[in-house]
Scaffold this motif. Structure first.
Motif, PDB file in Angstrom:
ATOM      1  N   PHE A   1       0.833  -1.208   0.000  1.00  0.00           N
ATOM      2  CA  PHE A   1       0.000   0.000   0.000  1.00  0.00           C
ATOM      3  C   PHE A   1       0.870   1.262   0.000  1.00  0.00           C
ATOM      4  O   PHE A   1       0.565   2.219  -0.714  1.00  0.00           O
ATOM      5  N   GLU A   2       1.936   1.269   0.794  1.00  0.00           N
ATOM      6  CA  GLU A   2       2.819   2.441   0.823  1.00  0.00           C
ATOM      7  C   GLU A   2       3.449   2.683  -0.548  1.00  0.00           C
ATOM      8  O   GLU A   2       3.508   3.823  -1.012  1.00  0.00           O
ATOM      9  N   ARG A   3       3.923   1.623  -1.199  1.00  0.00           N
ATOM     10  CA  ARG A   3       4.515   1.779  -2.545  1.00  0.00           C
ATOM     11  C   ARG A   3       3.464   2.243  -3.541  1.00  0.00           C
ATOM     12  O   ARG A   3       3.739   3.069  -4.408  1.00  0.00           O
ATOM     13  N   CYS A   4       2.251   1.743  -3.410  1.00  0.00           N
ATOM     14  CA  CYS A   4       1.166   2.127  -4.311  1.00  0.00           C
ATOM     15  C   CYS A   4       0.858   3.616  -4.173  1.00  0.00           C
ATOM     16  O   CYS A   4       0.616   4.306  -5.177  1.00  0.00           O
ATOM     17  N   LEU A   5       0.872   4.131  -2.947  1.00  0.00           N
ATOM     18  CA  LEU A   5       0.546   5.535  -2.721  1.00  0.00           C
ATOM     19  C   LEU A   5       1.673   6.475  -3.171  1.00  0.00           C
ATOM     20  O   LEU A   5       1.441   7.670  -3.369  1.00  0.00           O
ATOM     21  N   GLU A   6       2.883   5.953  -3.332  1.00  0.00           N
ATOM     22  CA  GLU A   6       4.002   6.779  -3.784  1.00  0.00           C
ATOM     23  C   GLU A   6       3.890   7.148  -5.271  1.00  0.00           C
ATOM     24  O   GLU A   6       4.421   8.162  -5.684  1.00  0.00           O
ATOM     25  N   PHE A   7       3.222   6.343  -6.043  1.00  0.00           N
ATOM     26  CA  PHE A   7       3.128   6.575  -7.486  1.00  0.00           C
ATOM     27  C   PHE A   7       1.921   7.440  -7.828  1.00  0.00           C
ATOM     28  O   PHE A   7       0.899   7.426  -7.152  1.00  0.00           O
ATOM     29  N   GLU A   8       2.065   8.163  -8.938  1.00  0.00           N
ATOM     30  CA  GLU A   8       0.981   9.004  -9.441  1.00  0.00           C
ATOM     31  C   GLU A   8      -0.125   8.125 -10.006  1.00  0.00           C
ATOM     32  O   GLU A   8       0.132   7.081 -10.599  1.00  0.00           O
ATOM     33  N   CYS A   9      -1.362   8.602  -9.814  1.00  0.00           N
ATOM     34  CA  CYS A   9      -2.512   7.863 -10.328  1.00  0.00           C
ATOM     35  C   CYS A   9      -3.455   8.874 -10.969  1.00  0.00           C
ATOM     36  O   CYS A   9      -3.762   9.918 -10.378  1.00  0.00           O
ATOM     37  N   SER A  10      -3.898   8.580 -12.174  1.00  0.00           N
ATOM     38  CA  SER A  10      -4.775   9.515 -12.878  1.00  0.00           C
ATOM     39  C   SER A  10      -6.197   9.495 -12.295  1.00  0.00           C
ATOM     40  O   SER A  10      -6.918  10.485 -12.382  1.00  0.00           O
ATOM     41  N   ASP A  11      -6.607   8.385 -11.711  1.00  0.00           N
ATOM     42  CA  ASP A  11      -7.949   8.273 -11.143  1.00  0.00           C
ATOM     43  C   ASP A  11      -7.887   8.661  -9.662  1.00  0.00           C
ATOM     44  O   ASP A  11      -7.427   7.898  -8.812  1.00  0.00           O
TER      45      ASP A  11
END
Length: 188
Positions: free
Chosen positions: A100-110
């Protein structure tokens, strides 16, 4: 013949009665002897009962102490079992938190998707707080092999030698118990 024996017994009883009547002091002595004998018997029984009571009391005290030790030991074992099971559960949950921490570090268009992920991550962090799990602060700390897993040595002008200069995976503690050591790089 039976008559003769009966007569003889009656004569003997009469003689003893006459002797007692003649010397009343002797009769009193025998009564005193009987009373003393009865007293001695009663005292002996009292001593025996007192010894039995002391023995039973000692057995009771030892049994109570054994039970108290058993109760304390089982309570401690239950607590340790609970803590070990909780620690194992948290240890298995940590890779999910890392993801989850790695996922939140990346940009997301949605933006809605990102907010949903952040909400789930916050719930996990709240759960960790309730379980008394804390993240170890490793960056800049002196290297301690009990809490850090060194995977690399790096040259660093920013950190002193033998201090953590990079954290690759966070370490976690549950109270005073280490759940996972921090995976770190150490300055030369």
């Amino acid at each position: 013949m039976a008559k003769d024996l009966k007569n003889e017994a009656e004569e003997t009883v009469e003689e003893i009665a006459e002797e007692i009547a003649e010397d009343p002091a002797e009769a009193e002595v025998s009564e005193e002897d009987a009373a003393a004998s009865e007293y001695n018997d009663t005292a002996a029984q009292y001593v025996e009962l007192e010894e039995a009571l002391t023995e039973a009391n000692d057995k009771y005290i030892r049994l109570y102490a054994d039970y108290d030790n058993y109760r304390k030991r089982t309570t401690k074992e239950k607590t340790e079992t609970y803590l070990n099971a909780s620690a194992k559960c948290i240890e298995n949950l940590l890779p999910v938190i890392d993801s989850f921490e790695r996922c939140l570090e990346f940009e997301c268009s949605d933006e809605n998707f990102r907010n949903g992920i952040a909400m789930i991550f916050n719930q996990l962090k709240e759960f960790m707080t309730k379980m008394n799990v804390t993240e170890m602060e490793a960056l800049g700390a002196e290297f301690d092999p009990n809490f850090h897993n060194a995977v690399q040595q790096l040259e660093s002008g920013e950190y002193e030698g033998n201090h953590v200069c990079a954290v690759y995976q966070k370490g976690y503690m549950m109270g005073d118990k280490l759940i996972r050591p921090a995976m770190v790089g150490v300055a030369l």
